[in-house]
Write a protein that holds these residues in place. Structure first.
Motif, PDB file in Angstrom:
ATOM      1  N   LEU A  56      38.743  33.444 -98.217  1.00 47.09           N
ATOM      2  CA  LEU A  56      39.261  32.110 -97.910  1.00 47.09           C
ATOM      3  C   LEU A  56      40.352  32.160 -96.844  1.00 47.09           C
ATOM      4  N   GLY A  57      41.016  33.301 -96.724  1.00 45.28           N
ATOM      5  CA  GLY A  57      42.064  33.461 -95.730  1.00 45.28           C
ATOM      6  C   GLY A  57      41.579  34.069 -94.429  1.00 45.28           C
ATOM      7  N   THR A  58      40.269  34.080 -94.236  1.00 43.35           N
ATOM      8  CA  THR A  58      39.680  34.622 -93.021  1.00 43.35           C
ATOM      9  C   THR A  58      38.896  33.529 -92.302  1.00 43.35           C
ATOM     10  N   GLY A  59      39.175  33.385 -91.013  1.00 39.33           N
ATOM     11  CA  GLY A  59      38.469  32.388 -90.226  1.00 39.33           C
ATOM     12  C   GLY A  59      37.325  33.010 -89.440  1.00 39.33           C
ATOM     13  N   ALA A  60      36.926  32.345 -88.376  1.00 42.53           N
ATOM     14  CA  ALA A  60      35.833  32.816 -87.529  1.00 42.53           C
ATOM     15  C   ALA A  60      36.366  33.630 -86.364  1.00 42.53           C
ATOM     16  N   THR A  61      35.498  34.451 -85.798  1.00 47.16           N
ATOM     17  CA  THR A  61      35.873  35.198 -84.609  1.00 47.16           C
ATOM     18  C   THR A  61      35.956  34.254 -83.413  1.00 47.16           C
ATOM     19  N   GLU A  62      36.607  34.725 -82.373  1.00 54.36           N
ATOM     20  CA  GLU A  62      36.709  33.916 -81.156  1.00 54.36           C
ATOM     21  C   GLU A  62      35.331  33.580 -80.601  1.00 54.36           C
ATOM     22  N   GLN A  63      34.410  34.504 -80.673  1.00 52.11           N
ATOM     23  CA  GLN A  63      33.053  34.262 -80.174  1.00 52.11           C
ATOM     24  C   GLN A  63      32.380  33.125 -80.924  1.00 52.11           C
ATOM     25  N   ILE A  64      32.481  33.130 -82.248  1.00 54.67           N
ATOM     26  CA  ILE A  64      31.887  32.059 -83.053  1.00 54.67           C
ATOM     27  C   ILE A  64      32.581  30.732 -82.774  1.00 54.67           C
ATOM     28  N   LEU A  65      33.900  30.750 -82.654  1.00 55.56           N
ATOM     29  CA  LEU A  65      34.645  29.522 -82.384  1.00 55.56           C
ATOM     30  C   LEU A  65      34.182  28.874 -81.080  1.00 55.56           C
ATOM     31  N   LEU A  66      34.084  29.649 -80.037  1.00 55.80           N
ATOM     32  CA  LEU A  66      33.668  29.109 -78.745  1.00 55.80           C
ATOM     33  C   LEU A  66      32.217  28.632 -78.791  1.00 55.80           C
TER      34      LEU A  66
END
Length: 207
Positions: A56-66
């Protein structure tokens, strides 16, 4: 009669794969419901549900975000009439740009939002002036970025204010620039009163 609300889209189900067609359809349906009911929203996309560790304290990588920003662009632009402010979001716990996990290039994120994802005639919201200042003041979208202070009023020692305190450079920037953009905030809901001592006992009850 309430017509302004927060709309949080928690995207953590897509943080390893990227948003799919079903996810985009769901976002669009929610926009349609908001429009039908006469709402405008402060829009927040986020992937990280807590400031702690674990999944729950982990988000997405920059690649996934973009990748997701590119996928969301059409839905966001088609529904811009429902958005009164586009919070920068996407990274950190609750999309608030703190406790960011995994690390990303924050300048790359804000440029992707400002240049492409957020419609040109829509205001954006940064939690702190220091985040807005990742862009130069001459940047085309800079003047459209207001502030969304998610640690609003008082001093809650457990969380802190992010440095946005009276007498600081960030506070002065908010005072000077705030009147020209929408501003928003979020009050802490529980730890304010002596009759609720089970919540953060470090709260200064004199404030």
């Amino acid at each position: 009669y309430i017509t302004i609300a927060f709309a949080y889209f928690y995207m953590d189900g897509y943080k390893t794969t990227g948003v799919d067609a079903a996810g985009l359809d769901a976002v669009n349906i929610i926009f349609q419901v908001l429009r039908t009911r006469g709402f405008k929203v402060r829009l927040v996309f986020c992937y990280q549900r807590t400031a702690g560790g674990g999944d729950l304290g982990t988000g997405a990588t920059e690649q996934i975000l973009l990748q997701d920003m590119a996928s969301l662009k059409n839905v966001v632009h088609q529904n811009k009439d429902v958005i009164y402010m586009f919070a920068l979001g996407f990274i950190g716990a609750y999309g608030e740009w703190h406790t960011i996990n995994p690390p990303v290039n924050t300048t790359t994120i804000i440029e992707a939002i400002a240049n492409d994802l957020c419609p040109e005639d829509t205001y954006m919201g940064a939690r702190l002036p220091s985040y807005k200042n990742l862009l130069s003041s001459s940047y085309p979208a800079y003047q459209r970025i207001g502030f969304t202070n998610d640690s609003f009023f008082g001093k809650v020692y457990y969380y802190g204010s992010g440095g946005l305190n009276p007498g600081t450079a960030m506070w002065q920037q908010w005072v000077e620039q705030g009147p020209y953009t929408p501003n928003d905030g979020e009050l802490f809901q529980s730890p304010w009163f002596a009759q609720n001592p089970q919540y953060y006992p470090g709260v200064d009850q004199s404030i």
